[in-house]
Write a protein that holds these residues in place. Structure first.
Motif, PDB file in Angstrom:
ATOM      1  N   TYR A 142      -0.720 -39.625 -40.686  1.00 13.60           N
ATOM      2  CA  TYR A 142      -1.460 -38.415 -40.284  1.00 13.60           C
ATOM      3  C   TYR A 142      -1.752 -37.606 -41.538  1.00 13.60           C
ATOM      4  CZ  TYR A 142       0.493 -39.075 -35.534  1.00 13.60           C
ATOM      5  OH  TYR A 142       0.856 -39.572 -34.310  1.00 13.60           O
ATOM      6  N   LYS A 143      -2.956 -37.081 -41.590  1.00 11.36           N
ATOM      7  CA  LYS A 143      -3.239 -36.105 -42.638  1.00 11.36           C
ATOM      8  C   LYS A 143      -2.541 -34.799 -42.290  1.00 11.36           C
ATOM      9  CE  LYS A 143      -7.620 -37.244 -44.099  1.00 11.36           C
ATOM     10  NZ  LYS A 143      -9.056 -37.142 -44.075  1.00 11.36           N
ATOM     11  N   ALA A 144      -2.239 -33.979 -43.299  1.00  6.84           N
ATOM     12  CA  ALA A 144      -1.585 -32.695 -43.051  1.00  6.84           C
ATOM     13  C   ALA A 144      -2.524 -31.720 -42.339  1.00  6.84           C
ATOM     14  CB  ALA A 144      -1.112 -32.098 -44.370  1.00  6.84           C
ATOM     15  N   TYR A 145      -3.779 -32.110 -42.264  1.00  2.00           N
ATOM     16  CA  TYR A 145      -4.769 -31.365 -41.474  1.00  2.00           C
ATOM     17  C   TYR A 145      -5.502 -32.421 -40.665  1.00  2.00           C
ATOM     18  CZ  TYR A 145      -7.263 -32.741 -45.739  1.00  2.00           C
ATOM     19  OH  TYR A 145      -7.756 -33.455 -46.792  1.00  2.00           O
ATOM     20  N   GLY A 205     -20.268 -42.323 -47.142  1.00  6.03           N
ATOM     21  CA  GLY A 205     -20.494 -41.138 -47.974  1.00  6.03           C
ATOM     22  C   GLY A 205     -20.735 -39.883 -47.154  1.00  6.03           C
ATOM     23  N   ARG A 206     -20.665 -40.012 -45.811  1.00  8.02           N
ATOM     24  CA  ARG A 206     -20.942 -38.837 -44.975  1.00  8.02           C
ATOM     25  C   ARG A 206     -19.865 -37.770 -45.159  1.00  8.02           C
ATOM     26  NH1 ARG A 206     -21.493 -41.131 -38.990  1.00  8.02           N
ATOM     27  NH2 ARG A 206     -19.918 -42.568 -39.739  1.00  8.02           N
ATOM     28  N   ALA A 207     -20.294 -36.502 -45.016  1.00  3.74           N
ATOM     29  CA  ALA A 207     -19.312 -35.410 -45.070  1.00  3.74           C
ATOM     30  C   ALA A 207     -18.453 -35.511 -43.818  1.00  3.74           C
ATOM     31  CB  ALA A 207     -20.040 -34.075 -45.100  1.00  3.74           C
ATOM     32  N   ARG A 208     -17.134 -35.484 -44.005  1.00  2.00           N
ATOM     33  CA  ARG A 208     -16.254 -35.526 -42.836  1.00  2.00           C
ATOM     34  C   ARG A 208     -16.119 -34.138 -42.238  1.00  2.00           C
ATOM     35  NH1 ARG A 208     -12.043 -38.895 -46.324  1.00  2.00           N
ATOM     36  NH2 ARG A 208     -13.031 -40.932 -46.170  1.00  2.00           N
ATOM     37  N   ARG A 209     -16.015 -34.072 -40.938  1.00  2.00           N
ATOM     38  CA  ARG A 209     -15.738 -32.799 -40.269  1.00  2.00           C
ATOM     39  C   ARG A 209     -14.250 -32.505 -40.500  1.00  2.00           C
ATOM     40  NH1 ARG A 209     -17.383 -34.725 -34.467  1.00  2.00           N
ATOM     41  NH2 ARG A 209     -17.008 -32.577 -33.826  1.00  2.00           N
ATOM     42  N   CYS A 210     -13.944 -31.261 -40.826  1.00  2.00           N
ATOM     43  CA  CYS A 210     -12.561 -30.928 -41.187  1.00  2.00           C
ATOM     44  C   CYS A 210     -11.999 -29.851 -40.280  1.00  2.00           C
ATOM     45  CB  CYS A 210     -12.509 -30.405 -42.625  1.00  2.00           C
ATOM     46  SG  CYS A 210     -13.019 -31.630 -43.829  1.00  2.00           S
ATOM     47  N   GLY A 211     -10.707 -29.882 -40.048  1.00  3.82           N
ATOM     48  CA  GLY A 211     -10.067 -28.853 -39.224  1.00  3.82           C
ATOM     49  C   GLY A 211      -8.565 -28.882 -39.395  1.00  3.82           C
ATOM     50  N   TRP A 212      -7.892 -28.107 -38.576  1.00  5.16           N
ATOM     51  CA  TRP A 212      -6.433 -28.019 -38.635  1.00  5.16           C
ATOM     52  C   TRP A 212      -5.779 -29.161 -37.881  1.00  5.16           C
ATOM     53  CZ3 TRP A 212      -5.324 -25.090 -42.418  1.00  5.16           C
ATOM     54  CH2 TRP A 212      -5.986 -23.865 -42.640  1.00  5.16           C
ATOM     55  N   PHE A 213      -4.519 -29.386 -38.179  1.00  5.91           N
ATOM     56  CA  PHE A 213      -3.735 -30.418 -37.497  1.00  5.91           C
ATOM     57  C   PHE A 213      -3.750 -30.135 -35.991  1.00  5.91           C
ATOM     58  CE2 PHE A 213      -0.268 -32.965 -36.081  1.00  5.91           C
ATOM     59  CZ  PHE A 213      -0.116 -33.970 -37.021  1.00  5.91           C
ATOM     60  N   ASP A 214      -4.025 -31.166 -35.223  1.00  5.79           N
ATOM     61  CA  ASP A 214      -4.085 -31.022 -33.773  1.00  5.79           C
ATOM     62  C   ASP A 214      -2.831 -31.676 -33.187  1.00  5.79           C
ATOM     63  OD1 ASP A 214      -4.540 -31.483 -31.045  1.00  5.79           O
ATOM     64  OD2 ASP A 214      -6.717 -31.456 -31.325  1.00  5.79           O
ATOM     65  N   GLU A 229      -2.654 -19.454 -45.706  1.00  5.03           N
ATOM     66  CA  GLU A 229      -2.203 -19.635 -44.321  1.00  5.03           C
ATOM     67  C   GLU A 229      -2.646 -21.008 -43.821  1.00  5.03           C
ATOM     68  OE1 GLU A 229      -2.170 -16.523 -40.812  1.00  5.03           O
ATOM     69  OE2 GLU A 229      -4.134 -17.490 -40.946  1.00  5.03           O
ATOM     70  N   ILE A 230      -1.748 -21.669 -43.105  1.00  7.09           N
ATOM     71  CA  ILE A 230      -2.049 -23.002 -42.567  1.00  7.09           C
ATOM     72  C   ILE A 230      -1.853 -22.940 -41.061  1.00  7.09           C
ATOM     73  CG2 ILE A 230      -1.194 -25.399 -42.527  1.00  7.09           C
ATOM     74  CD1 ILE A 230      -0.316 -24.633 -45.535  1.00  7.09           C
ATOM     75  N   LYS A 231      -2.833 -23.470 -40.339  1.00  3.64           N
ATOM     76  CA  LYS A 231      -2.711 -23.389 -38.876  1.00  3.64           C
ATOM     77  C   LYS A 231      -2.521 -24.773 -38.276  1.00  3.64           C
ATOM     78  CE  LYS A 231      -5.506 -19.255 -38.371  1.00  3.64           C
ATOM     79  NZ  LYS A 231      -6.840 -18.795 -37.989  1.00  3.64           N
ATOM     80  N   VAL A 232      -1.939 -24.754 -37.085  1.00  4.34           N
ATOM     81  CA  VAL A 232      -1.780 -25.987 -36.307  1.00  4.34           C
ATOM     82  C   VAL A 232      -2.206 -25.664 -34.883  1.00  4.34           C
ATOM     83  CG1 VAL A 232      -0.117 -27.638 -35.362  1.00  4.34           C
ATOM     84  CG2 VAL A 232       0.183 -26.776 -37.676  1.00  4.34           C
ATOM     85  N   ALA A 233      -3.035 -26.517 -34.303  1.00  5.36           N
ATOM     86  CA  ALA A 233      -3.395 -26.331 -32.894  1.00  5.36           C
ATOM     87  C   ALA A 233      -2.220 -26.838 -32.061  1.00  5.36           C
ATOM     88  CB  ALA A 233      -4.662 -27.098 -32.557  1.00  5.36           C
TER      89      ALA A 233
END
Ligand code: IMP
Length: 436
Positions: free
Chosen positions: A272-275, A308-317, A346-350
């Motif tokens: 898992y990525k940290a995000y 090469g596409r930009a990945r959509r990024c977000g917080w850990f779910d 600040e780091i968020k987690v869903a």
């Protein structure tokens, strides 16, 4: 500690792919007899960085970069022989010996140029509802497998004339379908079939009867690392259908895609990525949009290794992560790219989702319900210092440890490894977990 104790392992992406499995397989592949790919095809992009040099693999298992390891492309895969040829040439030019070490199941399916063409046509016809595939022909190749029309690697062992005739028949059939359904230009059957005959000659020594080739693993005499591609949330059955890939990147795929029995699996490690990131379309409740998303994308270098596409990024779910840990029976978790969060205050987690007037703390099976979910976050203070030089749990700042302890507790699975950089050595191995 250098890695984890020896033994068989399955490496599974716990999110939507791109979790950094390539680096983990590269690190844990040392000393095993086999690294086995069990599903997918050249849609995968596994990036390995060594001594500052970047190697991106699509079909060849990442573990082949370790000396003495044999690689195997399992029956669950769809193999584009043109792409494989190019990858082998590139690796051999860089001094990685592939021939004599890479074996391909005769039952793996061939991904032909018409599969790519159909993939493109299907996607453009879907317009706004497109899946955002990698355009590598993966779905159409699995369609041919499921409808029992595919060519398999074993067909490359047919006498030249028979192979050429079969390939021409298939290409002409595909041309008819392309013209009738999409008004698409035909592919040159004669040229493609001739190229395939040449490729067949060069691949023939690698094509094996998988049951025989993996006998040593089955009998417990040889060790194996199962290298999953994509991620469990892209699983055709268990993922966010229809925004999924066409194979099983999960634990079931490791069995059907190699023909090995369950007792050969050993540990099941989720990466898992940290995000969290996702490429392609489909629901992603904890996605960060606009500048926030851009900032994380830049920090993490989140651009696709294959397209090469930009990945959509977000917080850990968390509900999503818990779901994949549970249904795969993960015995350990590896958190990657923790260092990407170094500069964030600040780091968020869903931790759940607000939906339909209530809060849901589990990952919903229905895509339309997931698409309505809004994340409920818990915030953690950042550590605001670089982690790249940390090599032991004790080297990590308290804030980073709290974050990892939280993930370990909530995923109900020990965190056995933490990646703090792109290089192989930039790892902290924590076989006993991170909570003391
Ligand atoms: P396909 O596998 O090319 O059919 O694409 C189906 C979906 O899976 C799309 O959303 C792709 O972006 C995604 N996908 C396929 N392979 C990968 C991968 O290796 N990493 C991340 N996403 C992937």
């Amino acid at each position: 500690m250098d890695g984890l104790a020896a033994g068989n392992r399955v490496i599974i992406g716990g999110q939507w792919g791109d979790e950094g499995k390539g680096k983990i397989v590269d690190a844990l592949g040392r000393g095993v007899d086999w690294v086995l790919r069990y599903q997918g095809g050249a849609n995968a992009g596994h990036t390995i960085v060594r001594g500052g040099e970047k190697i991106v693999l699509h079909l060849v298992p990442s573990g082949l970069l370790s000396e003495g390891v044999r690689g195997y492309l399992g029956n669950g895969m769809v193999v584009d022989p043109w792409a494989l040829r190019d990858e082998i040439i590139e690796l051999e030019e860089r001094g990685v010996k592939v021939r004599g070490r890479l074996f391909i199941s005769a039952a793996a399916h061939l991904l032909m140029p018409y599969h790519r063409r159909i993939d493109e046509c299907l996607e453009s016809r879907r317009k706004r509802r497109s899946i955002g595939t990698t355009g590598r022909g993966i779905g159409p190749a699995y369609v041919d497998k499921a409808t029992r029309q595919g060519l398999r690697m074993g067909d490359l062992l047919l006498p030249k004339e028979n192979l050429e005739r079969r390939a021409i028949e298939k290409i002409l059939e595909a041309n008819e379908a392309l013209a009738a359904l999409y008004e698409a230009e035909p592919l040159s059957a004669a040229n493609i079939a001739q190229e395939l005959v040449v490729l067949a000659r060069s691949f023939a020594p690698m094509i094996v009867d998988g049951h025989e080739a993996l006998a040593g693993v089955r009998l417990g005499r040889e060790t194996a690392l199962f290298e999953g591609a994509q991620g469990a949330l892209l699983d055709l059955d268990h993922g966010t259908y229809p925004f999924v890939t066409s194979s099983s990147p999960s634990i079931g795929g490791a069995l059907t895609g190699t023909g090995l029995p369950p007792r050969c699996l050993g540990e099941i490690l989720g990466v898992y990525k940290a995000y969290c990131t996702r490429v392609g379309n489909g629901p992603f409740p904890s996605e960060l949009l606009a500048e926030e998303g851009d900032a994380l994308r830049q920090l993490g270098g989140e651009f696709g290794a294959t397209t090469g596409r930009a990945r959509r990024c977000g917080w850990f779910d968390l509900p999503a992560g818990r779901f994949t840990a549970e249904f795969n029976g993960m015995t350990g978790v590896i958190i990657t790219k923790l260092d990407v969060l170094d500069t964030l205050p600040e780091i968020k987690v869903a931790t759940g989702y607000a939906v339909d007037g209530g809060v849901l703390d589990r990952f919903p099976a229905q895509g339309d319900l997931l698409a309505r979910c809004k994340p409920v976050y818990r915030a953690f203070p950042g550590w605001l210092q670089p982690l790249g030089a940390c090599r032991a749990l004790a080297d990590l700042p308290a804030a980073a440890r709290s974050y990892l302890e939280f993930l370990e507790r909530e995923l109900a699975t020990p965190v056995v490894g933490i990646s703090v950089g792109r290089e192989r050595e930039e790892m902290i191995w924590t076989p006993g977990g991170v909570s003391v």
